[in-house]
Structure formats: C-alpha cells, structure tokens
Design an enzyme around this catalytic site. Structure first.
Site, short mmCIF file in Angstrom:
data_model
loop_
_atom_site.label_atom_id
_atom_site.label_comp_id
_atom_site.label_asym_id
_atom_site.label_seq_id
_atom_site.Cartn_x
_atom_site.Cartn_y
_atom_site.Cartn_z
N ARG A 94 14.32 -8.20 10.44
CA ARG A 94 12.85 -8.22 10.54
C ARG A 94 12.40 -7.02 11.35
O ARG A 94 11.44 -6.33 11.01
CB ARG A 94 12.36 -9.53 11.18
CG ARG A 94 10.89 -9.45 11.60
CD ARG A 94 10.18 -10.80 11.73
NE ARG A 94 10.96 -11.85 12.35
CZ ARG A 94 11.30 -11.92 13.65
NH1 ARG A 94 10.90 -10.99 14.49
NH2 ARG A 94 12.03 -12.90 14.11
N TYR A 108 -11.59 -3.53 -2.30
CA TYR A 108 -10.73 -4.46 -3.05
C TYR A 108 -11.10 -5.91 -2.71
O TYR A 108 -11.30 -6.25 -1.54
CB TYR A 108 -9.27 -4.18 -2.68
CG TYR A 108 -8.27 -5.09 -3.33
CD1 TYR A 108 -8.01 -5.00 -4.68
CD2 TYR A 108 -7.58 -6.04 -2.58
CE1 TYR A 108 -7.10 -5.84 -5.29
CE2 TYR A 108 -6.66 -6.89 -3.18
CZ TYR A 108 -6.43 -6.78 -4.54
OH TYR A 108 -5.52 -7.62 -5.13
N ASP A 145 -7.59 3.08 2.51
CA ASP A 145 -6.73 2.46 1.52
C ASP A 145 -6.57 3.48 0.40
O ASP A 145 -7.49 3.72 -0.38
CB ASP A 145 -7.38 1.16 1.03
CG ASP A 145 -6.53 0.41 -0.01
OD1 ASP A 145 -5.74 1.07 -0.72
OD2 ASP A 145 -6.68 -0.81 -0.13
N LYS A 157 1.16 -0.75 -6.86
CA LYS A 157 0.45 -0.02 -7.91
C LYS A 157 1.20 1.28 -8.26
O LYS A 157 2.32 1.23 -8.71
CB LYS A 157 -0.99 0.22 -7.45
CG LYS A 157 -1.65 -1.02 -6.82
CD LYS A 157 -1.80 -2.20 -7.77
CE LYS A 157 -2.18 -3.50 -7.08
NZ LYS A 157 -3.36 -3.46 -6.24
C1 PLP Z 1 -3.87 -4.37 -5.17
C2 PLP Z 1 -4.63 -3.79 -4.06
C3 PLP Z 1 -4.51 -4.28 -2.74
C4 PLP Z 1 -3.66 -5.48 -2.43
O1 PLP Z 1 -2.32 -5.21 -2.61
P1 PLP Z 1 -1.18 -6.31 -3.00
O2 PLP Z 1 0.03 -5.50 -3.11
O3 PLP Z 1 -1.63 -6.94 -4.29
O4 PLP Z 1 -1.17 -7.31 -1.90
C5 PLP Z 1 -5.20 -3.64 -1.75
N1 PLP Z 1 -5.99 -2.58 -2.00
C6 PLP Z 1 -6.14 -2.08 -3.25
C7 PLP Z 1 -7.02 -0.91 -3.46
C8 PLP Z 1 -5.47 -2.66 -4.31
O5 PLP Z 1 -5.63 -2.18 -5.55
#
Ligand code: PLP
Length: 385
Positions: free
Chosen positions: A50, A102, A174, A199
């Site tokens: 961890r 998001y 982000d 992504k």
């Molecule tokens: C998908 C997404 C998230 C969340 O991510 P997860 O891996 O699904 O928890 C946060 N910000 C953006 C811009 C996203 O597209």
C-alpha cells in the site's frame, strides 16, 4: 541523467524502465503485498505494497517525468485520485469547479465532501474577469478541465494559475482529455495534475486507473501521506498494463486527432447537425487559448442534432461506433451525456450549462477514418424523427 528529452521517447523509456536484477526489458509485475526486512526497519526500499510497490513506483516515476513534475501517484481510479487530492482540504475550505466538470467529480463534491463541510461552487472559469469576483478567503483550490467535458470549453490555465497564486489558491487541472502529449498543465503554472488514466493513457478500454502529479515536495508529502493513509492505490498488474498503454500514447494520439479533425469537418457540413463543438475549430470558444496551451484540439468532439433528428434512432443505426460510457480507447465510443456521463447533474443545471438532450459526445478511436465517417453518415441518414 538521460540524453533524450522528447516526449515520444520519454513515453517509452521514462520513469524506471526494465529490471536491474534480471535485465528484463519491461518492469516486472511485483505481485506481492509485503517485503522481507533484514533487521527491523532495514529493508530494500519497500516494506508494504500500500505504501509502495516497485511496479507502481515505475509508473509513478513515468507520469511525473511526462508531466514535468517532481512526484507521481497512482490510484485505483480517476475518482480515487480526485478524492485523494481533495482530501488535503479541511472543513470550511471551498473549491471552485469549472462548469462542465466531469459528472463524477461534481457528484463527489456534492454528495461526499459537502458532508465533511468542504464547500464547492460551479463557476465559468473560461471568463477570467468573473472568476476573479468569485474568489473569497475560504477558496483553497480551483479545479479546471480544459477542454471541459462534454462541450469542450477551454479555460486559460496560465491565467487561472496566476490569479490563484496571488491568493494562495491551488490550481488543479484534470488533464484526462489532453494527456501530457498534448498539454502540460504544470508548465502552464498549475500545482497539481490529475488523470483518469482509464482513458487515453491506458488507451485500450481495459483498465480503471487514476494518476496525480505535483511539482513540489510539500505537496508531494501531503499526497503521499493521503495515498498511504486512505489506501486507494493502483495494483501491480494494473500499473504494468498502464505502463504498457502509455508507451504507444504518441502514435495513438496522433491518429485519434487526425480522425477527429476529419470527422469534425464532415459533421460541420452535414445538414442534420446544428452545432459541432471542437477546440480545434477556428470559430470555437477558446480556439486561440487552446492553441497557446495545447498541441492541438485533441480527439473528443461533441455535436448537437437538429430537432428533427432523434438521438436514440441515431444510436440504434450505428454499426461500428459503440454506444458506451468512457473515452480515449482505440475504438470509437459515442455517448449521450444527458442520460449517461452527466446524468448525475440535475436537469435544470444541465440545461443551464448547455448539456441538452440533443447533445452527443464522440470519442474518436484509431480505426480507419473512412469507416467511421461512413458509419456516421449512414446512421444520420436514417435518424430523422
Ligand atoms: C472518467 C473521468 C474521470 C473519472 O475517472 P475514473 O477512472 O472513471 O474513476 C475524471 N475526470 C474525467 C475528465 C474523466 O473523463
């Protein structure tokens, strides 16, 4: 010290590549929870997975290098990464979220952090002058997505960072939609970068992961403490998969963007389409700012069907493009933000911020662009109400 500095090379050789014990070209999957100690407190750098694991450490070093940061952190999901970052705040603190953030990010602030007395407000961060008027003494962080999901609005990361610094506020970006290949927020003045590595970084729709990068040791200590204390870490196998995905980011992204540009051109001229949203379009909001801070417009597009067309009929007629949540994979994915990714946002707020029922979001994959175009063309032909 290395004798390369181009990102295409860093993607493949950055971080800790290979294994010094065996010469393995790839970092091994250290599938272990614990590590032997020679004497109490004397160990080879790792004590418990961890706290730290060599496979995860290689990924963390890699993402830090790619974003030009000092330290990287890998989490079990993008939401776990976001939750960890905002866990450095205290009761009474407030966060400004850019609108179009998001849906899950909005939800964690509204339904989780608010219960702990951490407040938020949703503001139009694309407008720097109005943003300035929203800064109160309790604001401790501004969270930006640029382009923001799903209308691809652009915020000037450098301008927001400058204002934030004057008020001792953290600028958090982000960077999921752009990746460090197209945009490096830390170079633009941001303090923290977050990724849903699920992504583009992973890139193959086969894993859920989140990453965080900072560029100073004080923030690194805080995030490291939270990562170990709350435990939302990425597992060794998933760390390996993500490193593997990142190696091909440059070639994938080039094709994603090429396909996006071709499809934007096609949709912009199509009679069924009311409006196309894409930061690479010269007439789009923030085009000049995006050119300044990113390599190109990325590969996410959104478009609105005219009222005479039905999104459901359109989705039903698509044969190649998959109707699914998520984005950034090698396959083209399409979604209906109002009922899918942004369903957790109440309808009145959705309409206010432009996420109408006719809005469709498309993540261009790396298939042949002619096949994608043909699929869209045929489905549009048959989707009149
Ligand atoms: C998908 C997404 C998230 C969340 O991510 P997860 O891996 O699904 O928890 C946060 N910000 C953006 C811009 C996203 O597209």
């Amino acid at each position: 010290m290395t004798n390369y500095n181009k990102i295409e090379t860093k993607l493949i050789h950055g971080g800790i590549s290979g294994d010094k014990y065996t010469g393995s070209v790839n970092i091994p999957i250290y599938q272990t929870s614990t590590f032997m100690q020679d004497k109490v407190g004397i160990f080879k750098g790792y004590e418990y997975s961890r706290t730290g694991n060599p496979t995860r450490a290689a990924l963390e070093a890699l993402i830090a290098e790619l974003e030009n940061g000092t330290n990287g952190f890998a989490f079990a999901s993008g939401m776990a990464a976001i939750t960890a970052v905002f866990s450095i705040l205290k009761t009474g603190d407030k966060v400004i979220l850019s609108n179009n953030v998001y849906g899950g990010t909005y939800r964690v602030f509204d339904k989780v952090f608010r219960n702990f007395g951490i407040n938020y407000s949703i503001e139009d961060t694309t407008n720097i002058e109005t943003l300035k008027t929203k800064i109160t003494p309790d604001v401790k962080a501004i969270l930006i997505e640029s382009p923001a999901n799903p209308l691809l609005y652009i915020t000037d990361i450098n301008e927001v960072s400058k204002i934030a610094k004057q008020h001792n506020i953290l600028t958090i970006v982000d960077n999921t939609f752009m990746t460090p290949y197209l945009q490096k927020p830390l170079d633009l003045g941001a303090d923290i970068v977050i990724h849903s590595a699920t992504k583009y970084l992973g890139g193959h729709s086969d894993l859920i992961a989140g990453l965080v990068v900072v560029n100073n040791t004080e923030l690194a200590e805080k995030i490291s403490f939270i990562q170990n204390a709350t435990g939302g870490i990425l597992q060794p196998f998933d760390s390996f998969l993500l490193i593997r995905g990142i190696k091909t980011l440059a070639v994938r992204m080039d094709r994603h963007v090429e396909n996006a540009e071709i499809i934007v051109d096609f949709l912009s001229k199509h009679s069924a389409i009311k409006k196309v949203y894409y930061p690479g379009l010269i007439e789009s909001q923030g085009y000049q700012i995006n050119r300044k801070q990113a390599k190109n417009g990325g590969a996410m597009i959104a478009f609105e069907l005219k009222n005479e067309y039905s999104p459901d009929k359109f989705f039903a007629k698509l044969k190649l493009i998959t109707l699914a949540e998520s984005l950034g994979g090698v396959e083209s994915l399409i979604c209906h933000p109002a009922r899918m990714t942004h369903a957790s946002i109440p309808e009145n707020i959705r309409n206010q911020i432009g996420i109408t029922d006719n809005l469709i979001r498309l993540s261009l994959g790396i298939e042949n662009s002619y096949d994608i175009l043909t699929d869209l063309e045929k489905a549009l032909e048959e989707s009149e109400k």
